[in-house]
Every structure is written in structure tokens, then in C-alpha cells.
Design an enzyme around this catalytic site. Structure first.
Site, short mmCIF file in Angstrom:
data_model
loop_
_atom_site.label_atom_id
_atom_site.label_comp_id
_atom_site.label_asym_id
_atom_site.label_seq_id
_atom_site.Cartn_x
_atom_site.Cartn_y
_atom_site.Cartn_z
CG ASN A 110 -1.81 1.14 1.36
OD1 ASN A 110 -1.39 2.27 1.14
ND2 ASN A 110 -3.05 0.92 1.73
CG ASP A 120 -3.14 4.62 0.79
OD1 ASP A 120 -3.21 4.46 -0.43
OD2 ASP A 120 -3.96 4.14 1.61
CG HIS A 121 0.74 6.38 4.73
ND1 HIS A 121 -0.17 7.36 5.06
CD2 HIS A 121 0.18 5.20 5.09
CE1 HIS A 121 -1.24 6.79 5.62
NE2 HIS A 121 -1.05 5.48 5.65
CG HIS A 126 -8.31 4.11 1.13
ND1 HIS A 126 -8.45 4.01 2.50
CD2 HIS A 126 -9.53 4.46 0.66
CE1 HIS A 126 -9.71 4.29 2.83
NE2 HIS A 126 -10.37 4.57 1.73
NE ARG A 176 -8.61 7.38 4.67
CZ ARG A 176 -9.49 7.08 5.62
NH1 ARG A 176 -10.57 7.83 5.78
NH2 ARG A 176 -9.29 6.08 6.43
NE ARG A 194 -7.83 11.34 5.74
CZ ARG A 194 -8.35 10.74 6.81
NH1 ARG A 194 -7.63 9.89 7.51
NH2 ARG A 194 -9.57 11.00 7.21
CD GLU A 217 -7.51 -0.07 1.23
OE1 GLU A 217 -7.87 0.85 1.97
OE2 GLU A 217 -6.49 -0.73 1.42
CB THR A 277 -9.56 1.77 7.43
OG1 THR A 277 -9.13 2.51 6.29
CG2 THR A 277 -10.92 1.17 7.15
CD GLU A 330 -7.14 -6.27 3.16
OE1 GLU A 330 -7.26 -6.17 1.92
OE2 GLU A 330 -6.38 -5.55 3.84
CG HIS A 344 -5.43 -1.53 9.35
ND1 HIS A 344 -4.95 -0.86 10.44
CD2 HIS A 344 -5.99 -0.59 8.56
CE1 HIS A 344 -5.23 0.42 10.32
NE2 HIS A 344 -5.86 0.62 9.18
N1 PXP Z 1 -5.87 -3.16 4.17
C1 PXP Z 1 -6.84 -2.21 4.21
C2 PXP Z 1 -8.21 -2.60 3.77
C3 PXP Z 1 -6.55 -0.89 4.62
O1 PXP Z 1 -7.53 0.03 4.66
C4 PXP Z 1 -5.23 -0.57 4.95
C5 PXP Z 1 -4.89 0.83 5.34
O2 PXP Z 1 -5.16 1.70 4.29
C6 PXP Z 1 -4.26 -1.57 4.89
C7 PXP Z 1 -4.61 -2.87 4.51
C8 PXP Z 1 -2.82 -1.32 5.20
O3 PXP Z 1 -2.70 -0.92 6.53
P1 PXP Z 1 -1.31 -0.34 7.01
O4 PXP Z 1 -1.05 0.90 6.24
O5 PXP Z 1 -1.53 -0.11 8.47
O6 PXP Z 1 -0.28 -1.40 6.73
#
Ligand code: PXP
Length: 245
Positions: A7, A9-10, A43, A45, A49, A70, A101, A151, A194
Site C-alpha cells: 500500500n 498511500d503514505h 485508497h 479517500r 487526504r 480501496e 480505517t 480482507e 492493517h
Molecule cells: N488493508 C486495508 C483494507 C486498509 O484500509 C489498509 C490501510 O489503508 C491496509 C490494509 C494497510 O494498513 P497499514 O497501512 O496499516 O499497513
């Protein structure tokens, strides 16, 4: 083999801190792909963000591994998913005020609405995944609405570990294991994610019914210290080691 979805996102969180174009999440996706990720998760959103619409455009254009898109169950997101037709769509609950989430989707409470919501996504060829707590009624409802994948939310397990509540943590692993077996017996493909880190990944990776882990925040943080390649390779190594026991 257990798949690793990365992922990104960050990377967008860091970019957005300055409002410019750097660092580019699509570049992170390409690098993760080159370093052995089996898929990329992003993701989009409602409040944009981190990931923005243009990031999804670019990821769809450039990735050769699957994109797991996502999104919340809103009309706007459904239209975006139908335009892009990503390999997978993961439906998550979304609250504006949350940092991340927090819980799983309440599928059982919104069964009819969700069944109608995912039907066009399935018809468009997307694999629909539902992000839920390891809870039997939620799994049964996800199965009834026609999801192919669930998931399981590992956030509570990771929180117990971080807080040193080891009995609760181990109970949560037992629950995740039992519910992964149950979901698999219904014919659902089981993913999890997560909050996973090097310290917490192995008991989850060891659950044989789990086919994919989605990991973001820790990997992107670790990439700042050791680089993306080393971070992904170490996570892969731990996952494979847990699987081969
Ligand atoms: N799976 C889902 C469905 C999520 O929403 C997220 C966070 O966006 C993750 C996995 C990954 O979580 P993390 O960034 O804490 O590893």
C-alpha cells in the site's frame, strides 16, 4: 505462495504535506513492483487526504502487477472504479474524522445496499473484496452479497501487540485463524491487513488460508530508513519463513 500487496498511500501523505508533486506514489508503485510486490494497493479517500484521482490514473497506466483499489461504498467511488476497472476493488468503511480505517465494514447491517453496490463492479470484471472484522456474521453476509474476497482486519491484533496485551493478542490470532478457515470453507479468498510490521506479520502469514497480506504504513516508514527494496525484501522473507514452518 502468500502474496504481498504494498500500500503506497503514505507516499502521497508525504507529498501532500508540501502540496507539490514530489514524492510520486506512482514511482513508489513502480519501485515496489520491481522489488517483488505482488500487487499495489491505493485508497482513494473521499477527502483525498493522500491518494488523489490523478494517482489512480497514473497507477492504472503504469503498473503491470494488479492494482487493488480501496474505496468506500459511495456512488462517486463506484463511478471511478467502473471507469478504471482495476483488478480488484476493496470496499472499506470510511469516516472523515478517523486517522486510518478503524474497523471493518458492517456488511450484515447493509446487506441489500452492498449487494446492489458491488454487482456492477463484479460485472465489470473487478474482484470485489470486503474489509471486515474476523466475525462470523460479517463473513456470512460478505459471502451472501457475492464478494469473492474478504480482507480480515488485523488492526486489533497489532494494537494488542503494541500495548503488550499478549493474552488478548493471542486470542485475536486464534480468532483470525478460525475465521480465515471458516471463510475459506465458504469458498471466499481470504486476505488480511492493517497495522502489520516485521514484529507482527508472522503469526498472520502462518495462517494457511490467507492468500494475500496488504501492508502499507510500516513498509513506507521503514523504506525511509533502509530503502524500499530492503523493506519489501525483509517483509517477504519473514512472510515466507512463517509459511514454510
Ligand atoms: N488493508 C486495508 C483494507 C486498509 O484500509 C489498509 C490501510 O489503508 C491496509 C490494509 C494497510 O494498513 P497499514 O497501512 O496499516 O499497513
Amino acid at each position: 505462495m502468500l502474496r504481498l500487496g504494498v500500500n503506497i498511500d503514505h507516499v502521497a501523505t508525504v507529498r501532500n504535506a508540501r502540496g507539490g508533486a514530489y514524492p510520486d506514489p506512482a514511482r513508489a508503485g513502480a519501485l515496489a513492483q520491481a522489488c517483488g510486490a505482488d500487487g499495489i494497493t491505493a485508497h482513494l479517500r473521499e477527502d483525498r487526504r493522500h491518494i488523489m484521482d490523478s494517482d489512480i490514473d497514473k497507477l492504472m497506466e503504469t503498473l503491470t502487477i494488479p492494482l487493488n483499489f480501496e474505496m468506500a461504498a459511495t456512488d462517486e467511488m463506484q463511478a471511478i472504479a467502473l471507469r478504471h476497472k482495476p483488478h480488484a476493488v476493496c470496499i472499506v468503511p470510511e469516516k472523515r474524522e478517523e486517522k486510518t480505517t478503524e474497523g471493518g465494514l458492517e456488511v450484515a447491517r447493509e446487506e441489500n445496499k452492498l449487494a446492489h453496490f458491488i454487482a456492477p463492479l463484479r460485472d465489470a470484471g473487478c474482484r470485489v473484496s470486503i474489509f471486515i472484522a474476523a466475525d462470523r456474521p460479517q463473513i456470512e453476509a460478505a459471502h451472501r452479497i457475492g464478494a469473492e474476497v474478504i480482507e480480515l482486519h488485523t488492526g486489533a491484533y497489532c494494537d494488542f501487540h503494541a500495548e503488550g496485551k499478549f493474552d488478548e493478542r493471542d486470542q485475536e490470532v486464534a480468532r483470525l485463524t478460525e475465521m480465515a478457515t471458516f471463510a475459506h470453507s465458504l469458498g471466499l479468498e481470504v486476505h488480511a491487513g492493517h497495522g502489520l510490521t516485521y514484529d507482527t506479520v508472522q503469526p498472520i502469514a502462518a495462517i494457511p488460508e490467507i492468500k494475500e497480506l496488504n501492508i502499507g504504513h510500516f513498509l513506507m516508514g521503514e523504506a525511509m530508513f533502509v530503502g524500499m527494496e530492503n523493506a519489501i525484501k525483509e517483509m517477504r522473507r519473514l512472510m515466507d519463513a512463517a509459511r514454510s514452518v
